[in-house]
Design a protein around this motif. Structure first.
Motif, PDB file in Angstrom:
ATOM      1  N   LEU A   1       0.844  -1.185   0.000  1.00 49.07           N
ATOM      2  CA  LEU A   1       0.000   0.000   0.000  1.00 49.07           C
ATOM      3  C   LEU A   1       0.883   1.240   0.000  1.00 49.07           C
ATOM      4  O   LEU A   1       1.719   1.418   0.885  1.00 49.07           O
ATOM      5  CB  LEU A   1      -0.915  -0.013   1.226  1.00 49.07           C
ATOM      6  CG  LEU A   1      -1.971   1.055   1.316  1.00 49.07           C
ATOM      7  CD1 LEU A   1      -2.974   0.923   0.171  1.00 49.07           C
ATOM      8  CD2 LEU A   1      -2.707   0.959   2.644  1.00 49.07           C
TER       9      LEU A   1
ATOM     10  N   TYR B   1      -6.261   7.763   7.488  1.00 53.25           N
ATOM     11  CA  TYR B   1      -5.337   6.782   6.904  1.00 53.25           C
ATOM     12  C   TYR B   1      -4.048   6.730   7.731  1.00 53.25           C
ATOM     13  O   TYR B   1      -3.551   5.652   8.050  1.00 53.25           O
ATOM     14  CB  TYR B   1      -5.047   7.161   5.454  1.00 53.25           C
ATOM     15  CG  TYR B   1      -3.951   6.366   4.796  1.00 53.25           C
ATOM     16  CD1 TYR B   1      -4.224   5.153   4.172  1.00 53.25           C
ATOM     17  CD2 TYR B   1      -2.626   6.815   4.796  1.00 53.25           C
ATOM     18  CE1 TYR B   1      -3.223   4.416   3.564  1.00 53.25           C
ATOM     19  CE2 TYR B   1      -1.626   6.086   4.189  1.00 53.25           C
ATOM     20  CZ  TYR B   1      -1.929   4.887   3.582  1.00 53.25           C
ATOM     21  OH  TYR B   1      -0.925   4.161   2.995  1.00 53.25           O
TER      22      TYR B   1
ATOM     23  N   PHE C   1      -2.970   3.274   9.815  1.00 52.88           N
ATOM     24  CA  PHE C   1      -1.749   2.550   9.450  1.00 52.88           C
ATOM     25  C   PHE C   1      -0.511   3.101  10.151  1.00 52.88           C
ATOM     26  O   PHE C   1       0.598   2.990   9.637  1.00 52.88           O
ATOM     27  CB  PHE C   1      -1.562   2.571   7.926  1.00 52.88           C
ATOM     28  CG  PHE C   1      -2.634   1.821   7.198  1.00 52.88           C
ATOM     29  CD1 PHE C   1      -2.675   0.446   7.220  1.00 52.88           C
ATOM     30  CD2 PHE C   1      -3.624   2.511   6.516  1.00 52.88           C
ATOM     31  CE1 PHE C   1      -3.671  -0.254   6.555  1.00 52.88           C
ATOM     32  CE2 PHE C   1      -4.629   1.830   5.854  1.00 52.88           C
ATOM     33  CZ  PHE C   1      -4.655   0.446   5.877  1.00 52.88           C
TER      34      PHE C   1
ATOM     35  N   GLU D   1       1.716  -1.621  12.820  1.00 62.55           N
ATOM     36  CA  GLU D   1       1.218  -2.863  12.239  1.00 62.55           C
ATOM     37  C   GLU D   1       0.001  -3.446  12.940  1.00 62.55           C
ATOM     38  O   GLU D   1      -0.608  -4.389  12.430  1.00 62.55           O
ATOM     39  CB  GLU D   1       2.348  -3.897  12.196  1.00 62.55           C
ATOM     40  CG  GLU D   1       3.451  -3.487  11.257  1.00 62.55           C
ATOM     41  CD  GLU D   1       4.527  -4.543  11.104  1.00 62.55           C
ATOM     42  OE1 GLU D   1       4.203  -5.745  11.184  1.00 62.55           O
ATOM     43  OE2 GLU D   1       5.677  -4.153  10.898  1.00 62.55           O
TER      44      GLU D   1
ATOM     45  N   LEU E   1      -3.432  -3.143  13.319  1.00 64.59           N
ATOM     46  CA  LEU E   1      -4.609  -2.461  12.779  1.00 64.59           C
ATOM     47  C   LEU E   1      -5.784  -2.470  13.743  1.00 64.59           C
ATOM     48  O   LEU E   1      -6.526  -1.495  13.826  1.00 64.59           O
ATOM     49  CB  LEU E   1      -5.031  -3.101  11.452  1.00 64.59           C
ATOM     50  CG  LEU E   1      -4.102  -2.924  10.277  1.00 64.59           C
ATOM     51  CD1 LEU E   1      -4.689  -3.574   9.035  1.00 64.59           C
ATOM     52  CD2 LEU E   1      -3.828  -1.469  10.015  1.00 64.59           C
TER      53      LEU E   1
ATOM     54  N   ILE F   1     -12.182  -3.054   6.200  1.00 65.08           N
ATOM     55  CA  ILE F   1     -11.157  -3.742   6.994  1.00 65.08           C
ATOM     56  C   ILE F   1     -11.796  -4.728   7.967  1.00 65.08           C
ATOM     57  O   ILE F   1     -11.326  -5.848   8.146  1.00 65.08           O
ATOM     58  CB  ILE F   1     -10.270  -2.725   7.743  1.00 65.08           C
ATOM     59  CG1 ILE F   1      -9.429  -1.929   6.740  1.00 65.08           C
ATOM     60  CG2 ILE F   1      -9.375  -3.420   8.766  1.00 65.08           C
ATOM     61  CD1 ILE F   1      -8.683  -0.762   7.347  1.00 65.08           C
TER      62      ILE F   1
ATOM     63  N   CYS G   1      -3.747  -5.401   2.745  1.00 61.98           N
ATOM     64  CA  CYS G   1      -2.538  -4.803   2.207  1.00 61.98           C
ATOM     65  C   CYS G   1      -2.213  -3.547   3.021  1.00 61.98           C
ATOM     66  O   CYS G   1      -3.059  -2.686   3.191  1.00 61.98           O
ATOM     67  CB  CYS G   1      -2.762  -4.466   0.737  1.00 61.98           C
ATOM     68  SG  CYS G   1      -1.289  -3.895  -0.066  1.00 61.98           S
ATOM     69  N   THR G   2      -1.007  -3.467   3.533  1.00 65.38           N
ATOM     70  CA  THR G   2      -0.594  -2.336   4.360  1.00 65.38           C
ATOM     71  C   THR G   2       0.704  -1.739   3.845  1.00 65.38           C
ATOM     72  O   THR G   2       1.378  -2.340   3.013  1.00 65.38           O
ATOM     73  CB  THR G   2      -0.368  -2.802   5.829  1.00 65.38           C
ATOM     74  OG1 THR G   2       0.707  -3.729   5.840  1.00 65.38           O
ATOM     75  CG2 THR G   2      -1.619  -3.430   6.426  1.00 65.38           C
TER      76      THR G   2
ATOM     77  N   SER H   1       3.528  -4.244   4.369  1.00 70.52           N
ATOM     78  CA  SER H   1       3.387  -5.602   3.832  1.00 70.52           C
ATOM     79  C   SER H   1       4.726  -6.104   3.326  1.00 70.52           C
ATOM     80  O   SER H   1       5.498  -5.350   2.750  1.00 70.52           O
ATOM     81  CB  SER H   1       2.374  -5.618   2.677  1.00 70.52           C
ATOM     82  OG  SER H   1       1.097  -5.250   3.117  1.00 70.52           O
TER      83      SER H   1
END
Length: 107
Positions: free
Chosen positions: A35, A60, A64, A67, A69, A93, A102-103, A106
């Motif tokens: 991402l 956002y 993020f 890690e 979430l 999510i 997807c972060t 990742s």
């Protein structure tokens, strides 16, 4: 990848192997889909007001920031939870917790 979800107005780079779910309005590229940020051009083309986009950008960053979430979503400010774009990302999510998201981190 089978059963991978791609959110509304997400942008996927060419030749990108998408192995994790991509949030709405996200931009993903790289060999294994990392991402990179938000699809700001797509949001502007949809005539979303700048104020709404700025709120989504701040949310956002909060979602993020690391890690974990789940913790990040739980500590998200109520100001963000009143924005329709942010609600859409949060719902995406939380909808399928079995699939990886997807972060920016990742691997």
């Amino acid at each position: 990848q089978q059963f991978t979800r791609v959110g509304k107005s997400a942008m996927i780079g060419g030749m990108c192997g998408v192995v994790r779910d991509v949030i709405p309005y996200g931009i993903v590229h790289g060999n294994r889909s990392i991402l990179q940020g938000l699809n700001l051009i797509g949001l502007r083309r949809k005539n979303i007001p700048n104020k709404e986009i700025m709120i989504l950008i701040e949310a956002y960053k909060q979602i993020f920031r690391n890690e974990n979430l789940t913790d990040n979503l739980n500590t998200l400010s109520s100001e963000f939870k009143s924005n329709d774009l942010v609600i859409e990302v949060i719902d995406f999510i939380e909808k399928d917790k079995k699939r990886p998201i997807c972060t920016p981190f990742s691997k």
